[in-house]
Structure formats: structure tokens, C-alpha cells
Scaffold this active site. Sequence first.
Site, PDB file in Angstrom:
ATOM      1  N   SER A  12       0.508  -1.165   0.287  1.00  0.00           N
ATOM      2  CA  SER A  12      -0.053   0.009   0.460  1.00  0.00           C
ATOM      3  C   SER A  12       0.885   1.025  -0.042  1.00  0.00           C
ATOM      4  O   SER A  12       0.109   2.395  -0.061  1.00  0.00           O
ATOM      5  CB  SER A  12      -0.962   0.384   1.417  1.00  0.00           C
ATOM      6  N   HIS A  49      -3.671  -3.587  -5.624  1.00  0.00           N
ATOM      7  CA  HIS A  49      -3.548  -3.625  -4.297  1.00  0.00           C
ATOM      8  C   HIS A  49      -4.902  -3.403  -3.653  1.00  0.00           C
ATOM      9  O   HIS A  49      -5.996  -2.084  -4.324  1.00  0.00           O
ATOM     10  CB  HIS A  49      -3.429  -1.945  -4.372  1.00  0.00           C
ATOM     11  N   ASN A  90      -4.869   6.475  -1.702  1.00  0.00           N
ATOM     12  CA  ASN A  90      -4.765   7.040  -0.234  1.00  0.00           C
ATOM     13  C   ASN A  90      -3.475   8.740  -0.712  1.00  0.00           C
ATOM     14  O   ASN A  90      -2.936   9.162   0.151  1.00  0.00           O
ATOM     15  CB  ASN A  90      -2.944   6.181   0.040  1.00  0.00           C
ATOM     16  N   GLU A 114      -6.969  -1.166  -6.856  1.00  0.00           N
ATOM     17  CA  GLU A 114      -5.964  -0.265  -7.253  1.00  0.00           C
ATOM     18  C   GLU A 114      -4.916  -0.682  -8.485  1.00  0.00           C
ATOM     19  O   GLU A 114      -4.096  -2.035  -8.168  1.00  0.00           O
ATOM     20  CB  GLU A 114      -5.183   0.456  -6.976  1.00  0.00           C
TER      21      GLU A 114
HETATM   22  N1  LIG Z   1      -4.176  -4.401   6.217  1.00  0.00           N
HETATM   23  C1  LIG Z   1      -4.370  -3.723   5.469  1.00  0.00           C
HETATM   24  O1  LIG Z   1      -5.612  -2.903   5.703  1.00  0.00           O
HETATM   25  C2  LIG Z   1      -3.917  -3.151   4.272  1.00  0.00           C
HETATM   26  C3  LIG Z   1      -4.933  -3.181   3.149  1.00  0.00           C
HETATM   27  C4  LIG Z   1      -3.909  -3.395   1.807  1.00  0.00           C
HETATM   28  C5  LIG Z   1      -2.795  -3.488   1.514  1.00  0.00           C
HETATM   29  N2  LIG Z   1      -1.799  -4.036   2.145  1.00  0.00           N
HETATM   30  C6  LIG Z   1      -0.560  -4.547   2.346  1.00  0.00           C
HETATM   31  O2  LIG Z   1      -0.646  -5.350   2.237  1.00  0.00           O
HETATM   32  C7  LIG Z   1       0.246  -6.693   2.844  1.00  0.00           C
HETATM   33  C8  LIG Z   1       0.024  -7.460   4.022  1.00  0.00           C
HETATM   34  O3  LIG Z   1      -0.210  -7.085   4.788  1.00  0.00           O
HETATM   35  P1  LIG Z   1      -1.372  -7.658   5.913  1.00  0.00           P
HETATM   36  O4  LIG Z   1      -1.777  -6.216   6.995  1.00  0.00           O
HETATM   37  O5  LIG Z   1      -1.882  -8.863   5.711  1.00  0.00           O
HETATM   38  O6  LIG Z   1      -0.152  -8.304   7.030  1.00  0.00           O
HETATM   39  P2  LIG Z   1       0.157  -9.055   8.334  1.00  0.00           P
HETATM   40  O7  LIG Z   1       0.828  -9.075   8.998  1.00  0.00           O
HETATM   41  O8  LIG Z   1      -1.401  -9.963   8.655  1.00  0.00           O
HETATM   42  O9  LIG Z   1       0.622 -10.477   7.458  1.00  0.00           O
HETATM   43  C9  LIG Z   1       1.914 -10.693   6.810  1.00  0.00           C
HETATM   44  C10 LIG Z   1       2.023 -12.363   6.658  1.00  0.00           C
HETATM   45  O10 LIG Z   1       3.579 -12.159   6.553  1.00  0.00           O
HETATM   46  C11 LIG Z   1       4.114 -13.079   5.893  1.00  0.00           C
HETATM   47  N3  LIG Z   1       5.950 -12.690   5.424  1.00  0.00           N
HETATM   48  C12 LIG Z   1       6.198 -12.099   6.489  1.00  0.00           C
HETATM   49  N4  LIG Z   1       7.130 -12.480   5.477  1.00  0.00           N
HETATM   50  C13 LIG Z   1       7.240 -12.949   4.833  1.00  0.00           C
HETATM   51  C14 LIG Z   1       8.209 -14.076   3.684  1.00  0.00           C
HETATM   52  N5  LIG Z   1       9.399 -13.494   3.042  1.00  0.00           N
HETATM   53  N6  LIG Z   1       7.472 -14.805   2.329  1.00  0.00           N
HETATM   54  C15 LIG Z   1       6.145 -15.325   2.837  1.00  0.00           C
HETATM   55  N7  LIG Z   1       5.149 -14.688   3.681  1.00  0.00           N
HETATM   56  C16 LIG Z   1       5.865 -13.426   4.660  1.00  0.00           C
HETATM   57  C17 LIG Z   1       3.716 -13.426   7.250  1.00  0.00           C
HETATM   58  O11 LIG Z   1       4.428 -13.955   8.279  1.00  0.00           O
HETATM   59  C18 LIG Z   1       2.280 -12.637   7.684  1.00  0.00           C
HETATM   60  O12 LIG Z   1       1.513 -14.278   7.949  1.00  0.00           O
HETATM   61  C19 LIG Z   1       1.693  -5.123   3.311  1.00  0.00           C
HETATM   62  O13 LIG Z   1       2.593  -4.901   1.622  1.00  0.00           O
HETATM   63  C20 LIG Z   1       0.508  -4.309   3.139  1.00  0.00           C
HETATM   64  O14 LIG Z   1       1.328  -3.160   3.284  1.00  0.00           O
HETATM   65  C21 LIG Z   1      -2.635  -4.103   4.035  1.00  0.00           C
END
Ligand SMILES: NC(=O)c1ccc[n+]([C@@H]2O[C@H](COP(=O)([O-])OP(=O)(O)OC[C@H]3O[C@@H](n4cnc5c(N)ncnc54)[C@H](O)[C@@H]3O)[C@@H](O)[C@H]2O)c1
Length: 505
Positions: free
Chosen positions: A123, A144, A194, A156
Site C-alpha cells: 500500500s 492493491h 491514499n 488499484e
Molecule cells: N492490512 C491492510 O489493511 C492492508 C490493506 C492493503 C494493503 N496492505 C498490504 O498488504 C501487505 C500485507 O499486509 P497484512 O496486513 O496482511 O499483514 P499481516 O501481518 O497480517 O500478514 C503478513 C504475512 O506475511 C508473512 N510473511 C512475512 N515475510 C514473509 C516472507 N518473506 N515470505 C512469506 N511470507 C512472509 C507473515 O508471516 C504474515 O503471515 C502489506 O504489504 C500491506 O502494506 C495491507
Amino acid sequence: MTALDLSSPVAVVGTGTMGQGIAQVALVAGHPVRLYDAAPGQARKAADAIAARLDRLVAKGRLGPAERDAARERLRPADELTGLAGCALVVEAVVERLDVKQELFRALEDIVSDDCLLATNTSSLSVTAIGGALRVPGRFVGLHFFNPAPLLPLVEVVSGFATDVTSATRAHETARAWGKTPVACADTPGFIVNRVARPFYAEAFAVYESQGADPATIDAVLRESGGFRMGAFELTDLIGQDVNESVTHSVWRSFFHDVRFTPSLAQRRLVESGRLGRKAGIGWYDYTDGAERPEPHTAEPAGPPACVVAEGDLGPAAELLALIREAGIEVREEAEDEGTRLVLPGGGQLVLADGRTSVEFSDVVYFDLALDYRTATRIALSHSQDTSARTVAEATGLFQALGKKVSVIGDVPGMIVARTVARIIDIAVEAVAKGVATEEDIDTAMRLGVNYPLGPFEWGRRLGRGWAGDLLEEMHEIDPCGRCAPSLALYQYARATPGKREDTP
Ligand SMILES: NC(=O)c1ccc[n+]([C@@H]2O[C@H](COP(=O)([O-])OP(=O)(O)OC[C@H]3O[C@@H](n4cnc5c(N)ncnc54)[C@H](O)[C@@H]3O)[C@@H](O)[C@H]2O)c1
């Protein structure tokens, strides 16, 4: 270029909040889905969580039992990254760190074929920077999703510097085939949502910091007058103050500290104090058991004026005249070349927020912009210490006679809704001028991504193309720090209308 075939396997790497949601979307659409997570056992846990969500969909009648069973059959956790070989699309949703994402994609390129589409759900990171690590960066794109991915329709589709048009188109069409509403955008800080949403928070915080009004009043005005689903204070409490602030910081840093994206000192203090919002039990508001929600400022009843004189065309507030007449108050209309106002019986003036402050005038009350004056249930008024008590009472009584609650706030230029909408329009117009996205996609993104009642361009058409620029120019003139300076793009947008100047440049 068409969407991926439903028989093509899709992989999701990183199976936390977003990864699980995205996997569910691809799975329900009909793809075989493979899950991989670096944390041991997490991919299996995620598969179980998705299966449980499918069960809930069946219980709610939104998915047939046979479809659920088939979907479960198609869902497979992988213990190693090599288990993703043969996938046609990999969507990455791992931790938000450039080095981790780059390393992951480098490793993936050794496993999947060169025509496998690679996507990141980042994001805030640059899609171009992540893709820069790849051997074949043309097949890399941002996808996204918004949280919760199975429910929110917006995606997106972000093209990095090296992304091939064919890859972006394929990602776009695939998201559409999954039942989502994709919008195309260039790889710029904050993408569409954003970036364009920043002023929604910034203006509310700025009004608060200038002692213009308290959070409850600002939120009530944004909701009841602006038509926003939630006010900026309650929404950031829901998102998490740390999360919201970090997006603001990331956009501000990425724009090389552009003053228009400056973060809020008040929000900084809130985060420093650990008041992170609902998840902490306290943020701008207190969510602990028994805590009372503060009430917005609401003026005591004041009697309606017997008549008003409308001078000039009230523009975005023109509908008020019909409402005032319907309330049984006499309206006399007088042509006026300079400015527009409602003149009250005591001689005081009621003026739509225009970016100036009422301290400039002898006896003026400003009223705020409403999305729709007929349906608005609250209107904000502001005045200076020089405004007479009679004018304030007549202005208050006038809006109360129309059935509105009235919030009297400090002498804030551009009030609350007007400055917020003007700045959202400015950032949106500039984004189009810089090739970030089309007007239509920006409107779609803001309506679906953050539930705005109108997209910025729909708002711009309603208010008149010059409205936002005029208001911001006034705000910039009295406070030339730059944060409200209208963009060159807005200047050109306002003038790209019929009725050009007849003199030569
Ligand atoms: N949470 C939100 O509202 C949201 C919205 C849009 C985008 N995002 C983006 O999505 C992505 C994930 O966010 P999230 O909230 O789901 O995070 P999260 O912490 O819930 O999940 C991340 C997962 O990735 C795993 N992980 C970490 N490093 C790794 C690797 N090298 N290989 C494989 N797995 C790995 C972790 O074990 C974890 O299970 C981020 O880039 C975030 O910016 C989040």
C-alpha cells in the site's frame, strides 16, 4: 488481452489479513489457489481460516455447499516456495518492507515461468522499486486490494515504470473477472485513494489544531453536512492512529516533504501517547466501558428572521432560497455583480465559506458547504468577535427554521466541509494532470475505496470548476505557508471552460 483462465493456478504469498482475503477472492472466482507463508504452519492456518469463512458463506446462503466443497478442493497450502511452480499469477501480501519483498520476488523468478504475472499488494512502497529487483520486470504490477478484500470491491492496478501494458491489462481484467472494480493508476505515492484522501484527515486536524472546533463537532459537520459516512476523527480511530499517520508520513516523505501533505502535530501527540484508537480503547474518543461520547456543539434555538435579501447568485448554495421560502420566510432577490450573500433583517450578512475569515468584515457570519442543503441535518456557522450578536442569532435561527442543527465554530477560513472538499478536488485534479489516473477512475476509487458520497470530479462539476481554486486562493493569500496553495493543474482546470478572456495574453 483477457483475464487469466480460471483453470490457471493463482498463488498468494504472505497469508495474514490481506493474503487470506485475496486468496478467498481468487478461490471463490474459480481458480486453484496455493498459499505460502514464511512463518511455519501459517499457510495451513490460513487455509483453515479461509475454509471456515467459506462455511459461513454457505450458512448465510451466499455460497452453495457444492461450490464450497469444490473451492476447498482447489485450495492448497505449500510448505516451500518451490511449491508455487506452475502458477500463472502470484500475489504477494507479505510484510511491508522493500528488502523483504524484493528478495521474495527474486526467489520467485527462479521458480515460476517467465510469463507468470507477479503482483504486489503493497500500500505504500514503490511498485517500481520492488520490480527493479526483477529479471523480467515487465510482468510485475501492483494489485492493491482494500481490507477486507472479499467485501470491498475496489482494486488499484498500479503500473510501475517497467510494467508492460499487457501485464497491467491482464491484471485489470483478472480483477474484474474476480468480481472486483479495478482502477488503473501510475506508480505514485499513495496511488489514488491514499493520495487523494489525505486532505480529508489533514483539514479536520488543522481545524482542530487552530482551536476552530472539537473532534465531535468536526465529525458531526463532516457527516451531517458533508455527507461523509464517518468524520475524520472517528474514522482514524477505526483505522488506527498509528496506521493512518504512517500512511500520511509515507506520502509526505515520498513527495519530498511537499508542504501540502504535512502530517498533523496533534495526531503525532496522540500516537506518542499510545491513544491509537479503538484497538487501544482510546484515541480521539474514549471507547472504554461506560465512557460517554462527547456531543457536537449544537446552538440553542434562536428565532427565525422574518425575511432575507439574497444578493447575487448563491452558486452551490442556491437551493437555500427555495428552502427558506418553504419555511415561510420571505426572500427578496437582488442582482449583485460583486459577491453573493444573504442579508439578514439586522443588516448582517450570511456568506458561503469562501476561504476568507469573517474578521475581515464588519458584520458577517460564514456558513459551510453542504453536500445537499435539503437533506443536510447540520450546518456549521463561523463568525469573528466583531460580528454582532443579532447577526449570529438571525443566522442561527434561519438554519434552524430549515430544520437544521447549527454548530457555531471558530473563525476558520474555508470552514470545515468547504476546505476539505476544495483540497480533495485540488489533489485529484493534479493527479489527473500528472497522469496518475483518469477522472472517472479517481471518482470510482474515492467512492468505493473510502465511501465518499461523490467523487472529486463529480463534486467539482456540481460546485463549478472554478470554485475550489477560488477558495484555496483565498486561503493561501491569508496563510501563505503553502499547505493550501492551489496547484497549477487546478488553475488550468478552472479555466478550461467556455467563456475565455477576450484580451490577448
Ligand atoms: N492490512 C491492510 O489493511 C492492508 C490493506 C492493503 C494493503 N496492505 C498490504 O498488504 C501487505 C500485507 O499486509 P497484512 O496486513 O496482511 O499483514 P499481516 O501481518 O497480517 O500478514 C503478513 C504475512 O506475511 C508473512 N510473511 C512475512 N515475510 C514473509 C516472507 N518473506 N515470505 C512469506 N511470507 C512472509 C507473515 O508471516 C504474515 O503471515 C502489506 O504489504 C500491506 O502494506 C495491507
